[in-house]
Write an enzyme that holds these catalytic residues in place. Structure first.
Site, PDB file in Angstrom:
ATOM      1  N   CYS A 170      17.522 -38.281  48.369  1.00  0.00           N
ATOM      2  CA  CYS A 170      15.995 -38.448  47.601  1.00  0.00           C
ATOM      3  C   CYS A 170      15.291 -38.573  48.878  1.00  0.00           C
ATOM      4  O   CYS A 170      15.115 -39.480  49.839  1.00  0.00           O
ATOM      5  CB  CYS A 170      16.010 -39.613  46.861  1.00  0.00           C
ATOM      6  SG  CYS A 170      14.183 -39.844  46.288  1.00  0.00           S
TER       7      CYS A 170
ATOM      8  N   MET B 262      17.339 -35.737  37.623  1.00  0.00           N
ATOM      9  CA  MET B 262      16.144 -35.562  37.878  1.00  0.00           C
ATOM     10  C   MET B 262      15.052 -36.766  37.284  1.00  0.00           C
ATOM     11  O   MET B 262      15.068 -36.879  36.016  1.00  0.00           O
ATOM     12  CB  MET B 262      15.583 -34.092  37.432  1.00  0.00           C
ATOM     13  CG  MET B 262      16.174 -33.118  38.224  1.00  0.00           C
ATOM     14  SD  MET B 262      15.421 -31.669  37.587  1.00  0.00           S
ATOM     15  CE  MET B 262      15.901 -31.314  36.002  1.00  0.00           C
TER      16      MET B 262
ATOM     17  N   GLY C 232      18.767 -27.865  38.364  1.00  0.00           N
ATOM     18  CA  GLY C 232      17.664 -28.898  38.299  1.00  0.00           C
ATOM     19  C   GLY C 232      16.721 -28.090  37.582  1.00  0.00           C
ATOM     20  O   GLY C 232      16.536 -27.925  36.234  1.00  0.00           O
TER      21      GLY C 232
ATOM     22  N   GLY D 244      20.466 -26.064  44.348  1.00  0.00           N
ATOM     23  CA  GLY D 244      19.196 -25.725  45.034  1.00  0.00           C
ATOM     24  C   GLY D 244      19.012 -24.102  44.684  1.00  0.00           C
ATOM     25  O   GLY D 244      19.479 -23.278  45.049  1.00  0.00           O
TER      26      GLY D 244
HETATM   27  C1  LIG Z   1      11.193 -33.985  39.114  1.00  0.00           C
HETATM   28  C2  LIG Z   1      12.460 -34.044  40.113  1.00  0.00           C
HETATM   29  C3  LIG Z   1      13.230 -35.526  40.166  1.00  0.00           C
HETATM   30  C4  LIG Z   1      14.318 -35.518  40.838  1.00  0.00           C
HETATM   31  N1  LIG Z   1      15.136 -36.556  40.666  1.00  0.00           N
HETATM   32  C5  LIG Z   1      16.278 -36.787  41.479  1.00  0.00           C
HETATM   33  C6  LIG Z   1      17.020 -37.843  41.189  1.00  0.00           C
HETATM   34  O1  LIG Z   1      16.746 -38.749  40.545  1.00  0.00           O
HETATM   35  N2  LIG Z   1      18.182 -38.025  41.940  1.00  0.00           N
HETATM   36  C7  LIG Z   1      18.659 -37.008  42.759  1.00  0.00           C
HETATM   37  O2  LIG Z   1      19.750 -36.924  43.348  1.00  0.00           O
HETATM   38  N3  LIG Z   1      17.801 -35.730  42.805  1.00  0.00           N
HETATM   39  C8  LIG Z   1      16.790 -35.621  42.305  1.00  0.00           C
HETATM   40  N4  LIG Z   1      16.018 -34.469  42.292  1.00  0.00           N
HETATM   41  C9  LIG Z   1      16.621 -33.152  42.957  1.00  0.00           C
HETATM   42  C10 LIG Z   1      17.329 -32.642  42.115  1.00  0.00           C
HETATM   43  O3  LIG Z   1      18.775 -33.095  41.653  1.00  0.00           O
HETATM   44  C11 LIG Z   1      17.830 -31.228  42.761  1.00  0.00           C
HETATM   45  O4  LIG Z   1      18.407 -31.509  44.034  1.00  0.00           O
HETATM   46  C12 LIG Z   1      16.581 -30.349  43.275  1.00  0.00           C
HETATM   47  O5  LIG Z   1      15.682 -30.157  42.396  1.00  0.00           O
HETATM   48  C13 LIG Z   1      17.205 -28.830  43.929  1.00  0.00           C
HETATM   49  O6  LIG Z   1      17.730 -28.260  42.609  1.00  0.00           O
HETATM   50  P1  LIG Z   1      16.928 -27.154  41.756  1.00  0.00           P
HETATM   51  O7  LIG Z   1      16.585 -26.152  42.477  1.00  0.00           O
HETATM   52  O8  LIG Z   1      17.935 -26.531  40.968  1.00  0.00           O
HETATM   53  O9  LIG Z   1      15.782 -27.790  41.155  1.00  0.00           O
HETATM   54  C14 LIG Z   1      14.849 -34.410  41.695  1.00  0.00           C
HETATM   55  C15 LIG Z   1      14.101 -33.266  41.504  1.00  0.00           C
HETATM   56  C16 LIG Z   1      12.984 -33.014  40.820  1.00  0.00           C
HETATM   57  C17 LIG Z   1      12.264 -31.764  40.848  1.00  0.00           C
END
Ligand SMILES: Cc1cc2nc3c(=O)[nH]c(=O)nc-3n(C[C@H](O)[C@H](O)[C@H](O)COP(=O)(O)O)c2cc1C
Length: 319
Positions: A104, A20, A225, A204
């Protein structure tokens, strides 16, 4: 363990802090690992072009401590030659793996044909994987999404990534066009898993370990995340809901690691959003917030947290 078999032989389920940008830096990875030493961590995404053209500057962003291991360095871009030099640098730095960001959705990233845009260009995506696999002994993984508007190319994309040499795939169970408020759909992942011979991780919408274990089904692991923001205890097997007093040593450690890494001015600026999130559920959170968003030193942070603890234990109103 060789690169290609590393994740296959890694203890299952694999539980990871998701990459993230702006959150999963070395300080936060250390904090999450202190809560659960068996998790895997990913770095924030890092530009392969940046690593190629300004290795010293970008290397700094990628620094990590041995306690964060295994750490996967995530890169994004679209040029095989910069991926290759980034991979060599990442290998030299001692990371446990390299992850290629193909998920991304940020406008700037997609416009440059990086990130999830690679789902529109499978040939280039597979070429990037192949080039990195050839250039490094590290395991090379891919993180992507269900697809662009639907999951119709998910199987072809993942099978192609596996043939190109990827040794693990993590899928954020939403499409490019689905905002975060849309519930993640894990069922295409369960169907995909049986077609792959490499580990497949789901991601997710997970609220914590228990939620991950209940959704994992036939998958090899999961990434958490946003639920970890201000709440690294989502990774705790023993105490997922500590009280605020129990949280304080970890919050202080987070501030200290961040300030040690980035210096007081930058570290204090960056820790503010974390402090606000850590403290959002305490009584009078809004009043404390106005102090937390102005912290200028580690001493000030420690003293606010100590005052908070005292106020909470005495249940005194804040003046
Ligand atoms: C603030 C933020 C920054 C993120 N940065 C990245 C990143 O640098 N690389 C990536 O593959 N995914 C990134 N993501 C996506 C997360 O890795 C993840 O796939 C997404 O948040 C869904 O998971 P969650 O529901 O557990 O948050 C980011 C998500 C958020 C909210």
């Amino acid at each position: 363990m060789s690169g290609s078999s590393f994740w296959k032989e890694f203890p299952k389920p694999i539980v990871a802090l998701a990459p993230m940008e702006g959150y999963s830096d070395s300080a936060f990875r250390q904090v999450c690992k202190s809560v659960n030493p068996s998790i895997v961590t990913y770095t924030e995404f890092t530009s392969a072009d940046g690593l190629h053209h300004s290795p010293d500057r970008v290397r700094k962003k990628l620094q990590f401590k041995p306690t964060e291991s295994p750490v996967i360095a995530q890169i994004f871009g679209k040029h095989p030659e910069t991926f290759v030099s980034a991979a060599k640098l990442i290998e030299d730095m001692g990371f446990s793996g390299i992850d290629l960001n193909m998920g991304c959705p940020a406008k700037k990233v997609v416009k440059s044909e990086h990130g999830v845009a690679l789902r529109k260009n499978h040939d280039l995506a597979f070429k990037l994987i192949e080039s990195v696999v050839k250039a490094t002994a590290l395991p090379v993984s891919v993180k992507s999404r269900l697809g662009w508007e639907d999951s119709s190319d998910l199987e072809a994309f993942c099978l192609g990534a596996e043939s190109a040499g990827a040794s693990m795939i993590a899928i954020h169970a939403r499409t490019y066009t689905q905002p975060y408020k849309v519930a993640a759909q894990w069922s295409p992942l369960y169907q995909l898993k049986d077609k792959l011979s490499i580990p497949l991780l789901g991601n997710g919408g997970l609220s914590g370990l228990a939620d991950g274990y209940s959704k994992i089904e036939n998958l090899d692991g999961f990434l958490i995340g946003q639920a970890a923001m201000g709440n690294p205890w989502v990774f705790s097997e023993s105490n997922p809901s500590p009280n605020f007093h129990e949280k304080i040593p970890i919050i202080k450690a987070h501030a200290q690691y961040l300030i040690e890494d980035k210096g007081e001015p930058v570290g204090c600026r960056e820790i503010r959003k974390h402090l606000v999130t850590y403290c959002k559920l305490i009584p009078n959170a809004r009043q404390w917030r106005s102090e937390l968003v102005h912290v200028e030193s580690l001493d000030a942070i420690q003293s606010i947290l100590d005052r908070m603890a005292l106020t909470l234990s005495q249940s005194l109103p804040i003046d």
